[in-house]
Motif scaffolding. Structure first.
Motif, short mmCIF file in Angstrom:
data_model
loop_
_atom_site.label_atom_id
_atom_site.label_comp_id
_atom_site.label_asym_id
_atom_site.label_seq_id
_atom_site.Cartn_x
_atom_site.Cartn_y
_atom_site.Cartn_z
N LYS A 41 75.00 29.53 -10.79
CA LYS A 41 74.51 29.09 -9.48
C LYS A 41 72.99 29.06 -9.48
O LYS A 41 72.34 29.86 -10.16
CB LYS A 41 75.01 30.01 -8.37
N ILE A 42 72.49 28.13 -8.70
CA ILE A 42 71.03 28.03 -8.58
C ILE A 42 70.68 28.12 -7.10
O ILE A 42 71.28 27.43 -6.26
CB ILE A 42 70.52 26.70 -9.17
N ALA A 76 72.90 24.59 -6.38
CA ALA A 76 73.93 24.07 -7.28
C ALA A 76 74.92 25.18 -7.61
O ALA A 76 74.55 26.36 -7.72
CB ALA A 76 73.31 23.54 -8.56
N ASP A 77 76.17 24.81 -7.73
CA ASP A 77 77.22 25.72 -8.18
C ASP A 77 77.86 25.02 -9.38
O ASP A 77 78.61 24.07 -9.24
CB ASP A 77 78.23 25.92 -7.04
N ILE A 89 65.83 21.79 -16.21
CA ILE A 89 66.89 21.97 -17.20
C ILE A 89 67.24 23.45 -17.31
O ILE A 89 66.36 24.31 -17.35
CB ILE A 89 66.44 21.43 -18.59
N LEU A 90 68.53 23.70 -17.34
CA LEU A 90 69.00 25.08 -17.45
C LEU A 90 70.07 25.14 -18.55
O LEU A 90 70.91 24.25 -18.64
CB LEU A 90 69.62 25.51 -16.11
N ASN A 143 68.00 13.17 -10.15
CA ASN A 143 67.99 12.67 -8.78
C ASN A 143 68.58 13.68 -7.79
O ASN A 143 69.39 13.35 -6.94
CB ASN A 143 68.77 11.35 -8.68
N GLY A 144 68.19 14.90 -7.98
CA GLY A 144 68.59 15.90 -6.99
C GLY A 144 69.95 16.54 -7.22
O GLY A 144 70.31 17.47 -6.52
N THR A 145 70.71 16.04 -8.18
CA THR A 145 71.99 16.70 -8.45
C THR A 145 72.01 17.26 -9.86
O THR A 145 71.52 16.64 -10.80
CB THR A 145 73.18 15.73 -8.29
N TRP A 146 72.62 18.39 -9.95
CA TRP A 146 72.70 19.06 -11.24
C TRP A 146 73.98 18.64 -11.96
O TRP A 146 75.06 18.66 -11.38
CB TRP A 146 72.68 20.57 -11.05
N GLU A 147 73.80 18.27 -13.20
CA GLU A 147 74.96 17.87 -13.98
C GLU A 147 74.85 18.41 -15.40
O GLU A 147 73.76 18.68 -15.89
CB GLU A 147 75.05 16.34 -14.06
#
Lengths: 749, 320
Positions: B38-39, B51-52, B73-74, B90-94
């Motif tokens: 989680k962020i 983000a989850d 980046i994680l 663009n604002g979403t974590w993938e």
């Protein structure tokens, strides 16, 4: 227990799959049984881990043990086992039981026995040391033979050990044969590539992960088990508060730096110096007094806006001397002219030359008469000595002035003690480096300060000599460990500050010897003192920075940041950046790079950001942008890249825009392309450290290298082959992830 | 005085194993046995879930933020043998990359200094260490050090990209020659230092002092001061500070920071390495600092679970 284990492994050695399985089981069971017993005695709530990779394993063990002390777990275990076998029959999934190879899914056999053994070994290094492919007797630990196994030791001593983890597992398995685990973890749930081999999890109990944040935070994970209803919290602590009251933080907070703040009044600086004298100088020692003197000098400099004359300092040097030292002659008057002095000493004896008996008490007239008489006979030196002995200084001086210069100066100095400051002065005026310069710092020479005062107040004649005398004095003091005193002298002689690594330099930080270990050398106090000195310089002449000192400001900023004062650290970064940008930042590349790194991390700690609209908060301050650009430029210039050093070239692309390409060499840090001021086209992008850029660079380099770095004008008639072809341009664009675009900075043309 | 400025309720359903602040100290990444990462945005005392991230199939042990020059980046590593690299687009974590080259639990991930590019070191229970380098266009190149630590590798940590001592030397104008190095600790009780030579990773040093599994290693960040420093902690309750003063990086000497009565799980340096945080099996976190005389002293301890902080008195220090 040990026997049981041993038996289990002996069974395993036979290699029969079933037996091995049984062996592994009994091994685990014994362990489990032991642990179960312990567990009840131990604290009630042992952390129950929920990941439970070994749970099925334990269940399996329970199953096969058929009720041996585990009857209470059997029912749920059966349920679980059924579900796993069901998954297993799907073919793709792996089942987490010791009797199966977890990856190939093939039945346990001699060939795959290593897997299991590896897993057992995984619990503790002492459990097995056999080579792959063999199952071996439980091997003795590598510790001294005859001792019980380490595992046993750990267990019996109750110490935590890696081996203890196994017990954690098994315990968990026993505890968790309930509904909890099947929902929290099931290896078959994922459906994709399956779970790992049977190694112990990195953590099976709650623990406190910890890290620091750039904004002065200390992040602590609460050691909770959410599975047991505790809240999954992460705490952010203020490092500033945590370290409140520590010596380090107090020392940092007491200082009003950076001393370039607009709201700073010089009184604050002087007050700081006075406090330092009061609190950190032990006036009962010479070193302490010397240190206090340095602080006082800074107060003086500050008060007089950075300028001083020798007599100011002389006054300072003499002001706290409570009693005037008596300079006693240590030796009888040395007689360079080798006169038979003793004969003159005894009044009443017959004068061999005149034949008279001198009267015991001579009148002034008689003395002069005798002086004259000696001269009648041409005995100048005797006459001189007579005059001196009888205080006929006028005669003595005039006579000696007409003799040789050595005798002349001897008339002054022979009457004084060697450590008398007057000696120092006269020796200096006689054109020599005074003896004190070599000898001071030695205990029997007494205080060095009056000597320096004399040298400073009497700057006449040969300034070079005076200068050399002061430096020599500093060197002597430094050689005898009186660092503060030595540096005081060096300051008076305008010795420049140098670098820690250059031992030939006389000073690197005011009042701190750079011949000691770095940590001792670069003490917080020394850096603060040095900054005050630099500040005083600037009071006299703005922007007169001590370049070698700037690295210590960065060091100081790092200490501020780590002690929970990031905002102050950031102001230091800005201050150093201002200094560097005023010079050539390339002169201190490492400093510039490290400064950018620290400033980047701290940039959001600027209190001003809170007042800015949110979209502006992401913008970096101008000084940081400029400094980074300089760093990148320097990277390029000194990079042994594909292109020659003159790698700034102008390329006309087919669309006619003048582009400036900054090629970065094979370790490509980045490539920036921007348009001329006339065009609106500004492309800034970075190729991260990747090789692709080297390729077009290489193809272009032969033609590009003909251009000098000065050819930035668009109207230059460039040879046609220099133009980047459209494919090449699109290649450059394509090989650059668009998202990195904003990260890069424009480079000044 | 209460030092807690923000208590983030992560809503993780199981134990939290790691929490890492991003480069600027504005976002917090956490990972847990509940297989999620989680962020949170924790600016100004807030705690907004950004983000989850779901993708792991086992407990997630560690997370690591890459330098922001490469974007957001994680990286995360898990018991499921996978390393996943997540990226914000663009604002979403993938998920942007998944590495499955390990045969066992991946226990530790650490990004190299940004000067070297995007390189991730991963240490696994299979004993190997993988180095994933981004080569552009979504491609990652993998180098693997097999059998780096017998039985397993528990921690990896990169050396800073700065030549020791270069800050305080007279500037030469020469481009510094960085050598890529990282440290690792494992179940063979060893701390090892790895060095890249001609594109190959070689074992440069084997540091022996611990008598049980090494649980964590942390190479101290540096601004270019003369001494290189590594902290290591172990199952044996000991924390060692390894220092190296020579430029070639060959002679490392250990100094015992402290012998605790329980396993020590984590060691972590403050951002410029003036302070070391140590977290042990007794759930206590202590902060340590080296005096100018080279002695390590505990300057603060954060009490278990309370968030309370007590200054360390002389007597307590001796007790410890």
């Amino acid at each position: 227990m040990a026997q049981n284990l041993h038996r289990a492994w002996v069974q395993a050695e036979r290699g029969d799959a079933d037996v091995v399985r049984a062996a592994g089981t009994s091994f685990l069971l014994h362990f489990w049984a032991e642990e179960k017993g312990r567990q009840e005695r131990r604290k009630g709530a042992v952390g129950k881990c929920a990941q439970g990779f070994l749970r099925p394993l334990t269940c399996q063990a329970n199953l096969e043990a058929n009720g041996v002390r585990a009857a209470n777990c059997l029912a749920p275990c059966f349920a679980f086992f059924n579900s796993t076998t069901a998954c297993c029959s799907g073919g793709q999934h792996e089942i987490l039981v010791p009797s199966l190879d977890v990856r190939q899914g093939e039945p346990y056999s001699k060939s795959s026995a290593y897997r299991d053994q590896h897993y057992h070994r995984g619990y503790h290094p002492n459990l097995a040391t056999s080579p792959p492919g063999q199952v071996h007797v439980f091997s003795p630990p590598r510790h001294a033979a005859g001792q019980p196994s380490l595992l046993l030791q750990y267990r019996e001593s109750g110490l935590s050990s890696s081996g203890y983890e196994l017990s954690q597992y098994i315990r968990d398995g026993a505890d968790h044969c309930d509904t909890a685990f099947s929902e929290s973890w099931s290896p078959a749930q994922g459906g994709g590539p399956s779970v790992s081999g049977l190694v112990p999890p990195k953590f099976s109990l709650p623990h406190r992960a910890v890290c620091f944040g750039a904004g002065g935070q200390l992040v602590l994970v609460c050691p909770h088990s959410p599975a047991e209803g505790q809240r999954p919290l992460v705490e952010l602590h203020s490092l500033e508060v945590i370290l409140h009251g520590t010596k380090e933080q107090e020392e940092l907070q007491a200082f009003p730096g950076p001393l370039a703040r607009e709201d700073l009044h010089k009184v604050d600086v002087m007050t700081f110096c006075q406090q330092k004298i009061a609190t950190s100088c032990d006036l009962s020692t010479q070193r302490g007094r010397d240190s206090a003197l340095l602080w006082k000098l800074l107060v003086l400099l500050c008060r007089q806006n950075g300028s001083m004359v020798g007599s100011d300092v002389a006054e300072l040097l003499m002001q706290d001397r409570r009693h005037q030292e008596k300079y006693k002659r240590q030796n009888p008057m040395e007689n360079p002219t080798r006169l038979a002095e003793d004969e003159w000493r005894q009044p009443g004896t017959l004068d061999l030359i005149t034949g008279e008996v001198p009267p015991v008490v001579e009148t002034q007239a008689q003395i002069v008469e005798k002086f004259t008489k000696l001269l009648y006979y041409g005995r100048k030196k005797d006459a001189l000595l007579w005059a001196m002995r009888n205080q006929l200084w006028g005669h003595a001086l005039f006579l000696s002035s007409k003799m040789d210069p050595r005798t002349y100066s001897w008339v002054f100095t022979s009457t004084l003690a060697t450590n008398d400051p007057l000696q120092t002065l006269f020796q200096l005026m006689s054109g020599r480096i005074p003896q004190v310069a070599q000898s001071c710092g030695d205990a029997k020479w007494g205080d060095w300060r009056p000597h320096l005062a004399v040298l400073l107040s009497n700057k006449v004649g040969d300034m070079e000599l005076n200068h050399r005398a002061i430096i020599t004095m500093g060197d002597s003091l430094a050689g005898r460990g009186a660092v503060e005193a030595a540096h005081f002298c060096y300051l008076m002689a305008d010795i420049p500050f140098g670098y820690f690594g250059v031992k030939a330099d006389r000073m690197a930080l005011l009042g701190s010897s750079h011949r000691q270990a770095f940590a001792q050398f670069a003490s917080t106090e020394a850096i603060q003192r040095m900054e005050i000195f630099e500040y005083c310089q600037q009071l006299r002449q703005p922007k007169s920075f001590l370049l070698p000192f700037q690295v210590y400001k960065l060091l100081y900023a790092s200490r501020l940041a780590d002690h929970g004062l990031p905002a102050q650290a950031l102001t230091y970064c800005e201050h150093i950046a201002t200094v560097l940008l005023g010079q050539d930042p390339a002169s201190h590349p490492v400093l510039a790079q490290q400064l950018v790194k620290l400033a980047e991390r701290l940039k959001l700690c600027d209190p001003l950001l809170l007042e800015m609209p949110e979209q502006d908060q992401a913008l970096e301050p101008e000084w940081l942008l400029q400094l980074r650009a300089h760093c990148q430029h320097w990277e390029v210039r000194s990079s042994p890249g594909v292109l020659p050093v003159s790698s700034l070239v102008v390329v006309l692309c087919p669309s006619g825009f003048p582009f400036c390409l900054l090629a970065m060499g094979h370790r490509a840090m980045g490539v920036s392309v921007w348009g001329s001021p006339l065009t609106e086209l500004v492309l800034c992008f970075t190729l991260a450290a990747r090789c692709p850029w080297a390729l077009p660079c290489a193809t272009l380099s032969s033609s590009l290298s003909r251009l000098s770095s000065g050819s930035l004008q668009a109207e230059d008639n460039l040879p046609p082959e220099v133009a980047l072809t459209q494919p090449e341009l699109s290649w450059v664009a394509a090989s650059t992830p668009g998202t990195e675009g904003e990260q890069d900075q424009r480079l000044p043309a | 005085m209460v030092s807690v400025i923000n208590t983030v309720d992560t809503s993780h359903e199981d134990m939290i194993h790691d929490a890492q602040m991003d480069y600027y100290g504005t976002r917090l990444a956490t990972c847990s046995s509940d297989r999620s990462v989680k962020i949170f945005d924790v600016r100004n005392g807030g705690q907004i879930l950004i983000a989850d991230l779901r993708g792991h199939e086992g407990p997630v042990w560690q997370v690591a933020w890459a330098h922001p020059m490469y974007g957001n980046i994680l990286a995360s590593c898990s018991y499921d043998r996978k390393v996943i690299i997540w990226k914000e687009e663009n604002g979403t974590w993938e998920k942007t990359y998944e590495y499955t080259g390990h045969d066992s639990s991946v226990n530790s991930v650490c990004w190299a200094p940004h000067d070297y590019g995007l390189i991730l070191a991963c240490g696994s229970s299979d004993g190997a260490i993988s180095l994933l380098s981004y080569t552009g266009d979504g491609q990652w190149e993998v180098k693997k050090i097999s059998n780096a630590h017998t039985i397993g590798c528990n921690a990896v940590s990169w050396a800073p990209a700065v030549v020791p001592g270069s800050l305080i030397e007279q500037p030469s104008g020469q481009k510094p020659n960085y050598i890529k190095r990282f440290a690792s600790g494992g179940c063979d009780n060893l701390v090892k230092i790895w060095k890249e030579e001609d594109g190959q990773w070689k074992e440069e040093q084997k540091l022996e002092a611990h008598s049980d599994w090494v649980r964590d290693v942390a190479w101290a960040p540096s601004i270019g001061l003369p001494t290189s420093t590594i902290a290591s902690c172990s199952q044996d309750g000991r924390v060692f500070i390894w220092t190296c003063d020579d430029a070639s990086g060959n002679s490392w000497s250990p100094k015992l920071l402290h012998k605790f009565n329980d396993v020590v799980w984590h060691v972590s340096w403050s951002i410029t390495a003036n302070i070391l945080a140590v977290s042990g099996g007794d759930n206590k976190v202590t902060l340590w600092k080296e005096s100018v005389d080279g002695l390590w002293a505990c300057i603060s301890d954060v009490n278990k679970g309370q968030g309370g902080v007590s200054a360390v008195t002389e007597g307590q220090q001796n007790e410890q």
